[in-house]
Scaffold this motif. Structure first.
Motif, PDB file in Angstrom:
ATOM      1  N   ALA A  30       0.994  -1.211  -0.047  1.00 12.43           N
ATOM      2  CA  ALA A  30       0.041   0.014  -0.106  1.00 12.43           C
ATOM      3  C   ALA A  30       1.143   1.148  -0.073  1.00 12.43           C
ATOM      4  N   TRP A  31       0.297   2.230  -0.537  1.00 11.13           N
ATOM      5  CA  TRP A  31       0.959   3.499  -0.712  1.00 11.13           C
ATOM      6  C   TRP A  31       1.061   4.179   0.785  1.00 11.13           C
ATOM      7  N   ILE A  32       2.185   4.782   1.081  1.00  8.24           N
ATOM      8  CA  ILE A  32       2.261   5.820   2.248  1.00  8.24           C
ATOM      9  C   ILE A  32       2.743   7.312   1.891  1.00  8.24           C
ATOM     10  N   GLY A  33       2.438   8.174   2.836  1.00 11.35           N
ATOM     11  CA  GLY A  33       2.624   9.569   2.359  1.00 11.35           C
ATOM     12  C   GLY A  33       4.103   9.957   2.230  1.00 11.35           C
ATOM     13  N   LEU A  34       4.882   9.117   1.694  1.00  7.43           N
ATOM     14  CA  LEU A  34       6.416   9.381   1.662  1.00  7.43           C
ATOM     15  C   LEU A  34       6.902   9.470   0.038  1.00  7.43           C
ATOM     16  N   THR A  35       7.663  10.549  -0.166  1.00  6.49           N
ATOM     17  CA  THR A  35       7.930  10.921  -1.569  1.00  6.49           C
ATOM     18  C   THR A  35       9.267  11.933  -1.687  1.00  6.49           C
ATOM     19  N   ASP A  36      10.145  11.347  -3.037  1.00  2.00           N
ATOM     20  CA  ASP A  36      11.416  12.545  -3.044  1.00  2.00           C
ATOM     21  C   ASP A  36      11.086  13.136  -4.278  1.00  2.00           C
ATOM     22  N   ALA A  37      10.016  13.348  -4.649  1.00  3.68           N
ATOM     23  CA  ALA A  37       9.587  13.933  -6.219  1.00  3.68           C
ATOM     24  C   ALA A  37      10.141  15.204  -6.216  1.00  3.68           C
ATOM     25  N   VAL A  38      10.003  16.082  -5.134  1.00  2.00           N
ATOM     26  CA  VAL A  38      10.492  17.346  -5.214  1.00  2.00           C
ATOM     27  C   VAL A  38      12.017  17.561  -5.413  1.00  2.00           C
ATOM     28  N   THR A  39      12.919  16.587  -4.562  1.00  2.00           N
ATOM     29  CA  THR A  39      14.383  16.510  -4.636  1.00  2.00           C
ATOM     30  C   THR A  39      14.750  15.212  -4.551  1.00  2.00           C
ATOM     31  N   HIS A  92      15.114   2.315  -9.103  1.00  2.00           N
ATOM     32  CA  HIS A  92      15.554   1.269 -10.093  1.00  2.00           C
ATOM     33  C   HIS A  92      15.090   1.681 -11.566  1.00  2.00           C
ATOM     34  N   GLU A  93      14.123   2.536 -11.837  1.00  2.00           N
ATOM     35  CA  GLU A  93      13.745   2.537 -13.113  1.00  2.00           C
ATOM     36  C   GLU A  93      13.912   4.104 -13.503  1.00  2.00           C
ATOM     37  N   GLY A  94      14.591   4.980 -12.359  1.00  2.00           N
ATOM     38  CA  GLY A  94      14.879   6.255 -12.727  1.00  2.00           C
ATOM     39  C   GLY A  94      13.690   7.234 -12.424  1.00  2.00           C
ATOM     40  N   ASN A  95      12.599   6.692 -12.070  1.00  2.00           N
ATOM     41  CA  ASN A  95      11.611   7.532 -11.709  1.00  2.00           C
ATOM     42  C   ASN A  95      10.542   7.293 -10.419  1.00  2.00           C
ATOM     43  N   GLU A  96      11.466   6.347  -9.608  1.00  2.00           N
ATOM     44  CA  GLU A  96      10.976   5.955  -8.509  1.00  2.00           C
ATOM     45  C   GLU A  96      10.780   6.599  -7.173  1.00  2.00           C
ATOM     46  N   ASP A 153      10.862   2.161  -3.033  1.00  2.00           N
ATOM     47  CA  ASP A 153      10.267   3.042  -3.848  1.00  2.00           C
ATOM     48  C   ASP A 153       9.887   2.482  -5.045  1.00  2.00           C
ATOM     49  N   TYR A 154       8.625   3.049  -5.616  1.00  2.48           N
ATOM     50  CA  TYR A 154       8.089   2.495  -6.776  1.00  2.48           C
ATOM     51  C   TYR A 154       7.754   3.902  -7.161  1.00  2.48           C
ATOM     52  N   PRO A 155       7.553   3.719  -8.966  1.00  2.00           N
ATOM     53  CA  PRO A 155       6.920   4.796  -9.623  1.00  2.00           C
ATOM     54  C   PRO A 155       5.713   5.307  -9.080  1.00  2.00           C
ATOM     55  N   CYS A 156       5.452   6.466  -9.066  1.00  2.00           N
ATOM     56  CA  CYS A 156       4.173   7.180  -8.553  1.00  2.00           C
ATOM     57  C   CYS A 156       2.923   6.698  -9.350  1.00  2.00           C
ATOM     58  N   GLY A 157       3.168   6.255 -10.561  1.00  2.00           N
ATOM     59  CA  GLY A 157       1.877   5.889 -11.352  1.00  2.00           C
ATOM     60  C   GLY A 157       1.610   4.603 -11.211  1.00  2.00           C
ATOM     61  N   HIS A 158       2.325   3.640 -10.418  1.00  2.00           N
ATOM     62  CA  HIS A 158       2.008   2.259 -10.025  1.00  2.00           C
ATOM     63  C   HIS A 158       0.631   2.333  -9.294  1.00  2.00           C
ATOM     64  N   HIS A 159      -0.050   1.023  -9.603  1.00  2.00           N
ATOM     65  CA  HIS A 159      -1.343   0.868  -8.772  1.00  2.00           C
ATOM     66  C   HIS A 159      -1.191   0.042  -7.775  1.00  2.00           C
ATOM     67  N   VAL A 160      -1.488   0.543  -6.646  1.00  2.00           N
ATOM     68  CA  VAL A 160      -1.649  -0.266  -5.141  1.00  2.00           C
ATOM     69  C   VAL A 160      -2.367   0.159  -4.413  1.00  2.00           C
ATOM     70  N   SER A 161      -2.963  -0.410  -3.298  1.00  2.00           N
ATOM     71  CA  SER A 161      -3.711  -0.046  -2.382  1.00  2.00           C
ATOM     72  C   SER A 161      -3.112   1.106  -1.744  1.00  2.00           C
ATOM     73  N   TRP A 162      -3.915   1.924  -0.966  1.00  3.64           N
ATOM     74  CA  TRP A 162      -3.372   2.957   0.027  1.00  3.64           C
ATOM     75  C   TRP A 162      -3.897   3.163   1.282  1.00  3.64           C
ATOM     76  N   ILE A 163      -3.425   3.856   2.190  1.00  2.00           N
ATOM     77  CA  ILE A 163      -3.877   3.873   3.571  1.00  2.00           C
ATOM     78  C   ILE A 163      -4.023   5.438   3.882  1.00  2.00           C
ATOM     79  N   CYS A 164      -5.219   5.854   4.545  1.00  4.86           N
ATOM     80  CA  CYS A 164      -5.254   7.093   4.765  1.00  4.86           C
ATOM     81  C   CYS A 164      -5.072   7.284   6.363  1.00  4.86           C
ATOM     82  N   GLU A 165      -4.700   8.259   7.053  1.00  7.06           N
ATOM     83  CA  GLU A 165      -4.481   8.502   8.455  1.00  7.06           C
ATOM     84  C   GLU A 165      -5.249   9.682   8.795  1.00  7.06           C
TER      85      GLU A 165
END
Length: 288
Positions: free
Chosen positions: A212-221, A246-250, A270-282
């Protein structure tokens, strides 16, 4: 004088002879005889006295010897009695010393037991205080939950989970990271922000083998991972060799990465942000 002497004197006087010398001789002889008799009597008396004195002295010596013997026997008896008394006193002293040592050991054991009991009492008091605080916190959380849960639909209540001061929504469908973040915002929550191992273990338990997705990203830097609320990553649970881009855009993170395959209870990747998995809201509950 004797009658013979007197007769001789009378005859001499009749003849007109001098009898002075004879008288003196007779008198001397008589004196000597009397003196000898007296001396013999005195010697006899002296011998008797001496013998009597010797007998009395012997008796005195014998009495003194007997007295000294008896005194020695009494002294020896007294010494023997005192020796036995002294030996008994030494035995009693040893017994008292042993008793004192045993009592001192018991005292030390009691002191140790008292110290341990005091420490246990303090620990129990601390545990009681902690349990009381937890009870009060749970009551407070219950009251807050009673305010939020009635506002949710019956369907929503079935998928929200409660842990400490937050409630969690676990999706039943799979979408991209951005879609998941938007859906959490619509629900008045954020993508999951994990702050402790206990929270991570709770999520793992709820997810089972689902990623599942969590609210963590390094898309900015690239390489600088931040949570969706802008806070910096401090507590990490990355899987081995992750993140690796791994794929240069994870640029987005999932939890429970390949748990079913590797049987690892707390792994991120780390996964590509467009990958489809479940998610968890808090959703953090206010007032807690």
């Amino acid at each position: 004088m004797s009658q013979d002497v007197y007769a001789n004197v009378n005859r001499a006087a009749k003849r007109g002879e001098r009898v002075e010398v004879e008288v003196e001789i007779y008198e001397s002889a008589d004196s000597l005889t009397a003196q000898n008799v007296i001396r013999k009597q005195e010697d006899t008396n002296t011998n008797k006295t001496t013998q009597s004195g010797d007998t009395a002295g012997s008796r005195s010596c014998r009495l003194a010897a007997v007295f000294l013997g008896m005194l020695c026997v009494l002294l020896l008896t007294a010494i023997i009695l005192l020796w036995f008394k002294f030996d008994n006193l030494n035995t009693e002293i040893d017994q008292l010393q042993t008793s004192y040592t045993n009592l001192a050991a018991e005292r030390d054991q009691l002191q140790t037991s008292y110290t341990n009991l005091t420490a246990e009492r303090d620990q129990l008091q601390t545990s009681k205080s902690n349990l009381t605080a937890e009870r009060d916190q749970l009551r407070k959380e219950r009251d807050v939950l009673l305010e939020y849960i009635p506002e949710l639909s019956q369907k929503t209540q079935q998928v929200w989970r409660y842990f400490r001061s937050s409630i969690y929504y676990i999706s039943t469908e799979e979408r991209s990271w951005y879609y998941s973040k938007t859906d959490c915002g619509v629900r008045g929550a954020d993508l999951l922000i994990i702050n402790s191992r206990e929270e991570q273990e709770f999520i793992n338990k709820e997810l089972g083998s689902t990623e599942a997705w969590i609210g963590l990203t390094d898309a900015v830097t690239e390489g600088v991972w931040k949570w969706v609320d802008g806070s910096t990553l401090t507590t990490e649970f990355w899987a081995q060799n992750e993140p690796n881009n791994h794929e240069g855009n994870e640029d987005c993170a999932i939890t429970n990465f390949s748990r079913a395959k590797f049987n690892n209870a707390s792994t991120w990747a780390d996964y590509p942000c467009g990958h489809h998995v479940s998610w968890i809201c808090e959703k953090r509950l206010t007032g807690l």
